[in-house]
Write a protein that holds these residues in place. Structure first.
Motif, PDB file in Angstrom:
ATOM      1  N   ALA A 212    -110.116  19.346 -36.728  1.00 35.58           N
ATOM      2  CA  ALA A 212    -108.836  18.235 -36.996  1.00 35.58           C
ATOM      3  C   ALA A 212    -108.773  18.177 -35.023  1.00 35.58           C
ATOM      4  O   ALA A 212    -108.485  16.886 -35.124  1.00 35.58           O
ATOM      5  CB  ALA A 212    -107.938  19.177 -36.977  1.00 35.58           C
ATOM      6  N   LEU A 213    -109.590  19.068 -34.177  1.00 37.01           N
ATOM      7  CA  LEU A 213    -109.194  18.913 -32.857  1.00 37.01           C
ATOM      8  C   LEU A 213    -109.907  17.183 -32.522  1.00 37.01           C
ATOM      9  O   LEU A 213    -110.469  16.310 -31.662  1.00 37.01           O
ATOM     10  CB  LEU A 213    -109.616  19.604 -31.961  1.00 37.01           C
ATOM     11  CG  LEU A 213    -108.267  21.436 -32.044  1.00 37.01           C
ATOM     12  CD1 LEU A 213    -109.196  22.176 -31.680  1.00 37.01           C
ATOM     13  CD2 LEU A 213    -107.766  20.666 -31.449  1.00 37.01           C
ATOM     14  N   THR A 214    -111.424  17.641 -33.037  1.00 41.52           N
ATOM     15  CA  THR A 214    -112.506  16.760 -33.061  1.00 41.52           C
ATOM     16  C   THR A 214    -111.513  15.065 -33.552  1.00 41.52           C
ATOM     17  O   THR A 214    -112.185  14.244 -32.672  1.00 41.52           O
ATOM     18  CB  THR A 214    -113.778  16.598 -33.825  1.00 41.52           C
ATOM     19  OG1 THR A 214    -114.354  18.049 -33.278  1.00 41.52           O
ATOM     20  CG2 THR A 214    -114.841  15.544 -33.824  1.00 41.52           C
ATOM     21  N   LEU A 215    -111.471  15.107 -34.846  1.00 44.94           N
ATOM     22  CA  LEU A 215    -110.602  13.808 -35.236  1.00 44.94           C
ATOM     23  C   LEU A 215    -109.724  13.038 -34.336  1.00 44.94           C
ATOM     24  O   LEU A 215    -109.546  11.932 -33.653  1.00 44.94           O
ATOM     25  CB  LEU A 215    -110.327  13.917 -36.525  1.00 44.94           C
ATOM     26  CG  LEU A 215    -111.076  14.022 -37.919  1.00 44.94           C
ATOM     27  CD1 LEU A 215    -110.918  14.385 -39.379  1.00 44.94           C
ATOM     28  CD2 LEU A 215    -112.627  13.295 -37.482  1.00 44.94           C
ATOM     29  N   ARG A 216    -109.099  14.461 -33.663  1.00 46.49           N
ATOM     30  CA  ARG A 216    -107.044  13.757 -33.131  1.00 46.49           C
ATOM     31  C   ARG A 216    -108.409  13.627 -31.661  1.00 46.49           C
ATOM     32  O   ARG A 216    -107.492  12.467 -31.134  1.00 46.49           O
ATOM     33  CB  ARG A 216    -106.943  15.315 -32.934  1.00 46.49           C
ATOM     34  CG  ARG A 216    -105.661  14.686 -32.626  1.00 46.49           C
ATOM     35  CD  ARG A 216    -104.685  13.744 -33.234  1.00 46.49           C
ATOM     36  NE  ARG A 216    -103.479  13.668 -31.852  1.00 46.49           N
ATOM     37  CZ  ARG A 216    -102.337  12.216 -31.883  1.00 46.49           C
ATOM     38  NH1 ARG A 216    -102.739  12.008 -33.533  1.00 46.49           N
ATOM     39  NH2 ARG A 216    -101.300  12.634 -31.127  1.00 46.49           N
ATOM     40  N   TYR A 217    -108.387  14.193 -30.746  1.00 54.53           N
ATOM     41  CA  TYR A 217    -109.264  14.071 -29.980  1.00 54.53           C
ATOM     42  C   TYR A 217    -110.566  13.399 -28.815  1.00 54.53           C
ATOM     43  O   TYR A 217    -110.862  13.532 -28.071  1.00 54.53           O
ATOM     44  CB  TYR A 217    -108.833  14.973 -28.698  1.00 54.53           C
ATOM     45  CG  TYR A 217    -107.061  14.797 -29.069  1.00 54.53           C
ATOM     46  CD1 TYR A 217    -106.480  14.779 -28.703  1.00 54.53           C
ATOM     47  CD2 TYR A 217    -107.190  16.694 -29.512  1.00 54.53           C
ATOM     48  CE1 TYR A 217    -104.326  15.620 -28.692  1.00 54.53           C
ATOM     49  CE2 TYR A 217    -105.676  17.041 -30.122  1.00 54.53           C
ATOM     50  CZ  TYR A 217    -104.976  16.360 -29.783  1.00 54.53           C
ATOM     51  OH  TYR A 217    -103.093  17.079 -29.666  1.00 54.53           O
ATOM     52  N   GLY A 218    -111.489  13.101 -30.229  1.00 60.06           N
ATOM     53  CA  GLY A 218    -112.952  13.447 -30.280  1.00 60.06           C
ATOM     54  C   GLY A 218    -113.169  12.111 -29.381  1.00 60.06           C
ATOM     55  O   GLY A 218    -113.947  12.285 -28.359  1.00 60.06           O
ATOM     56  N   HIS A 219    -112.283  11.423 -29.965  1.00 59.56           N
ATOM     57  CA  HIS A 219    -113.010   9.638 -29.171  1.00 59.56           C
ATOM     58  C   HIS A 219    -112.659   9.434 -28.425  1.00 59.56           C
ATOM     59  O   HIS A 219    -113.001   8.642 -26.957  1.00 59.56           O
ATOM     60  CB  HIS A 219    -112.692   8.893 -29.920  1.00 59.56           C
ATOM     61  CG  HIS A 219    -110.577   8.339 -29.300  1.00 59.56           C
ATOM     62  ND1 HIS A 219    -109.923   9.617 -30.606  1.00 59.56           N
ATOM     63  CD2 HIS A 219    -109.878   7.688 -29.140  1.00 59.56           C
ATOM     64  CE1 HIS A 219    -108.336   9.357 -30.390  1.00 59.56           C
ATOM     65  NE2 HIS A 219    -108.795   8.094 -29.798  1.00 59.56           N
ATOM     66  N   ILE A 220    -111.360  10.261 -27.394  1.00 61.69           N
ATOM     67  CA  ILE A 220    -111.064  10.104 -25.745  1.00 61.69           C
ATOM     68  C   ILE A 220    -111.892  11.597 -24.847  1.00 61.69           C
ATOM     69  O   ILE A 220    -111.838  11.203 -23.439  1.00 61.69           O
ATOM     70  CB  ILE A 220    -109.522   9.702 -25.773  1.00 61.69           C
ATOM     71  CG1 ILE A 220    -108.563  10.889 -25.943  1.00 61.69           C
ATOM     72  CG2 ILE A 220    -109.342   9.375 -25.968  1.00 61.69           C
ATOM     73  CD1 ILE A 220    -107.362  11.119 -26.223  1.00 61.69           C
ATOM     74  N   LEU A 221    -112.081  12.541 -25.314  1.00 65.42           N
ATOM     75  CA  LEU A 221    -112.661  14.071 -25.135  1.00 65.42           C
ATOM     76  C   LEU A 221    -113.475  14.186 -25.645  1.00 65.42           C
ATOM     77  O   LEU A 221    -113.184  15.222 -26.061  1.00 65.42           O
ATOM     78  CB  LEU A 221    -111.538  14.856 -25.094  1.00 65.42           C
ATOM     79  CG  LEU A 221    -110.148  14.795 -23.522  1.00 65.42           C
ATOM     80  CD1 LEU A 221    -109.169  15.184 -23.442  1.00 65.42           C
ATOM     81  CD2 LEU A 221    -110.689  14.739 -22.563  1.00 65.42           C
ATOM     82  N   PRO A 222    -114.452  13.862 -25.843  1.00 66.68           N
ATOM     83  CA  PRO A 222    -116.062  14.735 -26.568  1.00 66.68           C
ATOM     84  C   PRO A 222    -116.183  16.017 -25.900  1.00 66.68           C
ATOM     85  O   PRO A 222    -115.846  15.880 -24.712  1.00 66.68           O
ATOM     86  CB  PRO A 222    -117.166  13.832 -26.380  1.00 66.68           C
ATOM     87  CG  PRO A 222    -116.533  11.766 -25.759  1.00 66.68           C
ATOM     88  CD  PRO A 222    -114.846  13.093 -24.876  1.00 66.68           C
ATOM     89  N   GLY A 223    -115.855  16.960 -26.751  1.00 63.67           N
ATOM     90  CA  GLY A 223    -116.796  17.908 -26.355  1.00 63.67           C
ATOM     91  C   GLY A 223    -115.644  19.047 -26.096  1.00 63.67           C
ATOM     92  O   GLY A 223    -115.425  20.386 -26.571  1.00 63.67           O
ATOM     93  N   MET A 224    -114.281  18.377 -26.205  1.00 64.31           N
ATOM     94  CA  MET A 224    -113.095  19.800 -25.951  1.00 64.31           C
ATOM     95  C   MET A 224    -112.780  20.278 -27.541  1.00 64.31           C
ATOM     96  O   MET A 224    -112.136  21.563 -27.322  1.00 64.31           O
ATOM     97  CB  MET A 224    -112.087  18.701 -26.808  1.00 64.31           C
ATOM     98  CG  MET A 224    -109.933  19.356 -26.550  1.00 64.31           C
ATOM     99  SD  MET A 224    -109.259  18.178 -27.160  1.00 64.31           S
ATOM    100  CE  MET A 224    -107.639  19.388 -26.605  1.00 64.31           C
TER     101      MET A 224
END
Length: 127
Positions: free
Chosen positions: A23-35
């Motif tokens: 879920a974190l990867t899908l939501r934020y991965g495009h703007i914060l890779p590695g979050m």
């Protein structure tokens, strides 16, 4: 950080919050890779997975802190209440932790947190 710690952090994250990494990867991965990796591997592996306190106690502290911070933490509070329940906290214990924070975060913060807890409890009952 060694690989086994990362794996245990991810395993703990998945146990307490199934699907959180994805879920974190899908939501934020495009703007914060590695979050997602930071949260799964570091937050769960290096903080929640540490020796010295059991998970139940760690969730008491987390729920208390998020409650005292006020309503802006509602999404994180709900996630951590649900995880705290999986770690062994009863509904009464969650409510008492939240109510104790009325002294430190104020009545509105505690009431908002109690409402968030009730939503989590209703979601549990619906399963």
């Amino acid at each position: 950080m060694t690989r086994p710690q990362k794996q245990s952090g991810r395993a703990l994250a998945e146990h307490l919050n199934p699907g959180v990494h994805e879920a974190l990867t899908l939501r934020y991965g495009h703007i914060l890779p590695g979050m997602a990796e930071t949260i799964s591997d570091v937050a769960y592996g290096e903080f929640y997975g540490r020796p010295g306190l059991d998970l139940k106690t760690r969730y008491v502290a987390t729920i208390a802190a998020l409650t005292a911070q006020g309503g802006q933490t509602r999404p994180q509070l709900k996630i951590n209440i649900a995880a705290g329940r999986k770690a062994g906290l009863s509904q009464i214990e969650v409510a008492e932790v939240i109510w104790q924070m009325a002294l430190y975060g104020g009545m509105p913060a505690a009431i908002n947190a109690l409402n968030a807890a009730l939503e989590v409890f209703e979601e549990e009952d619906a399963k």
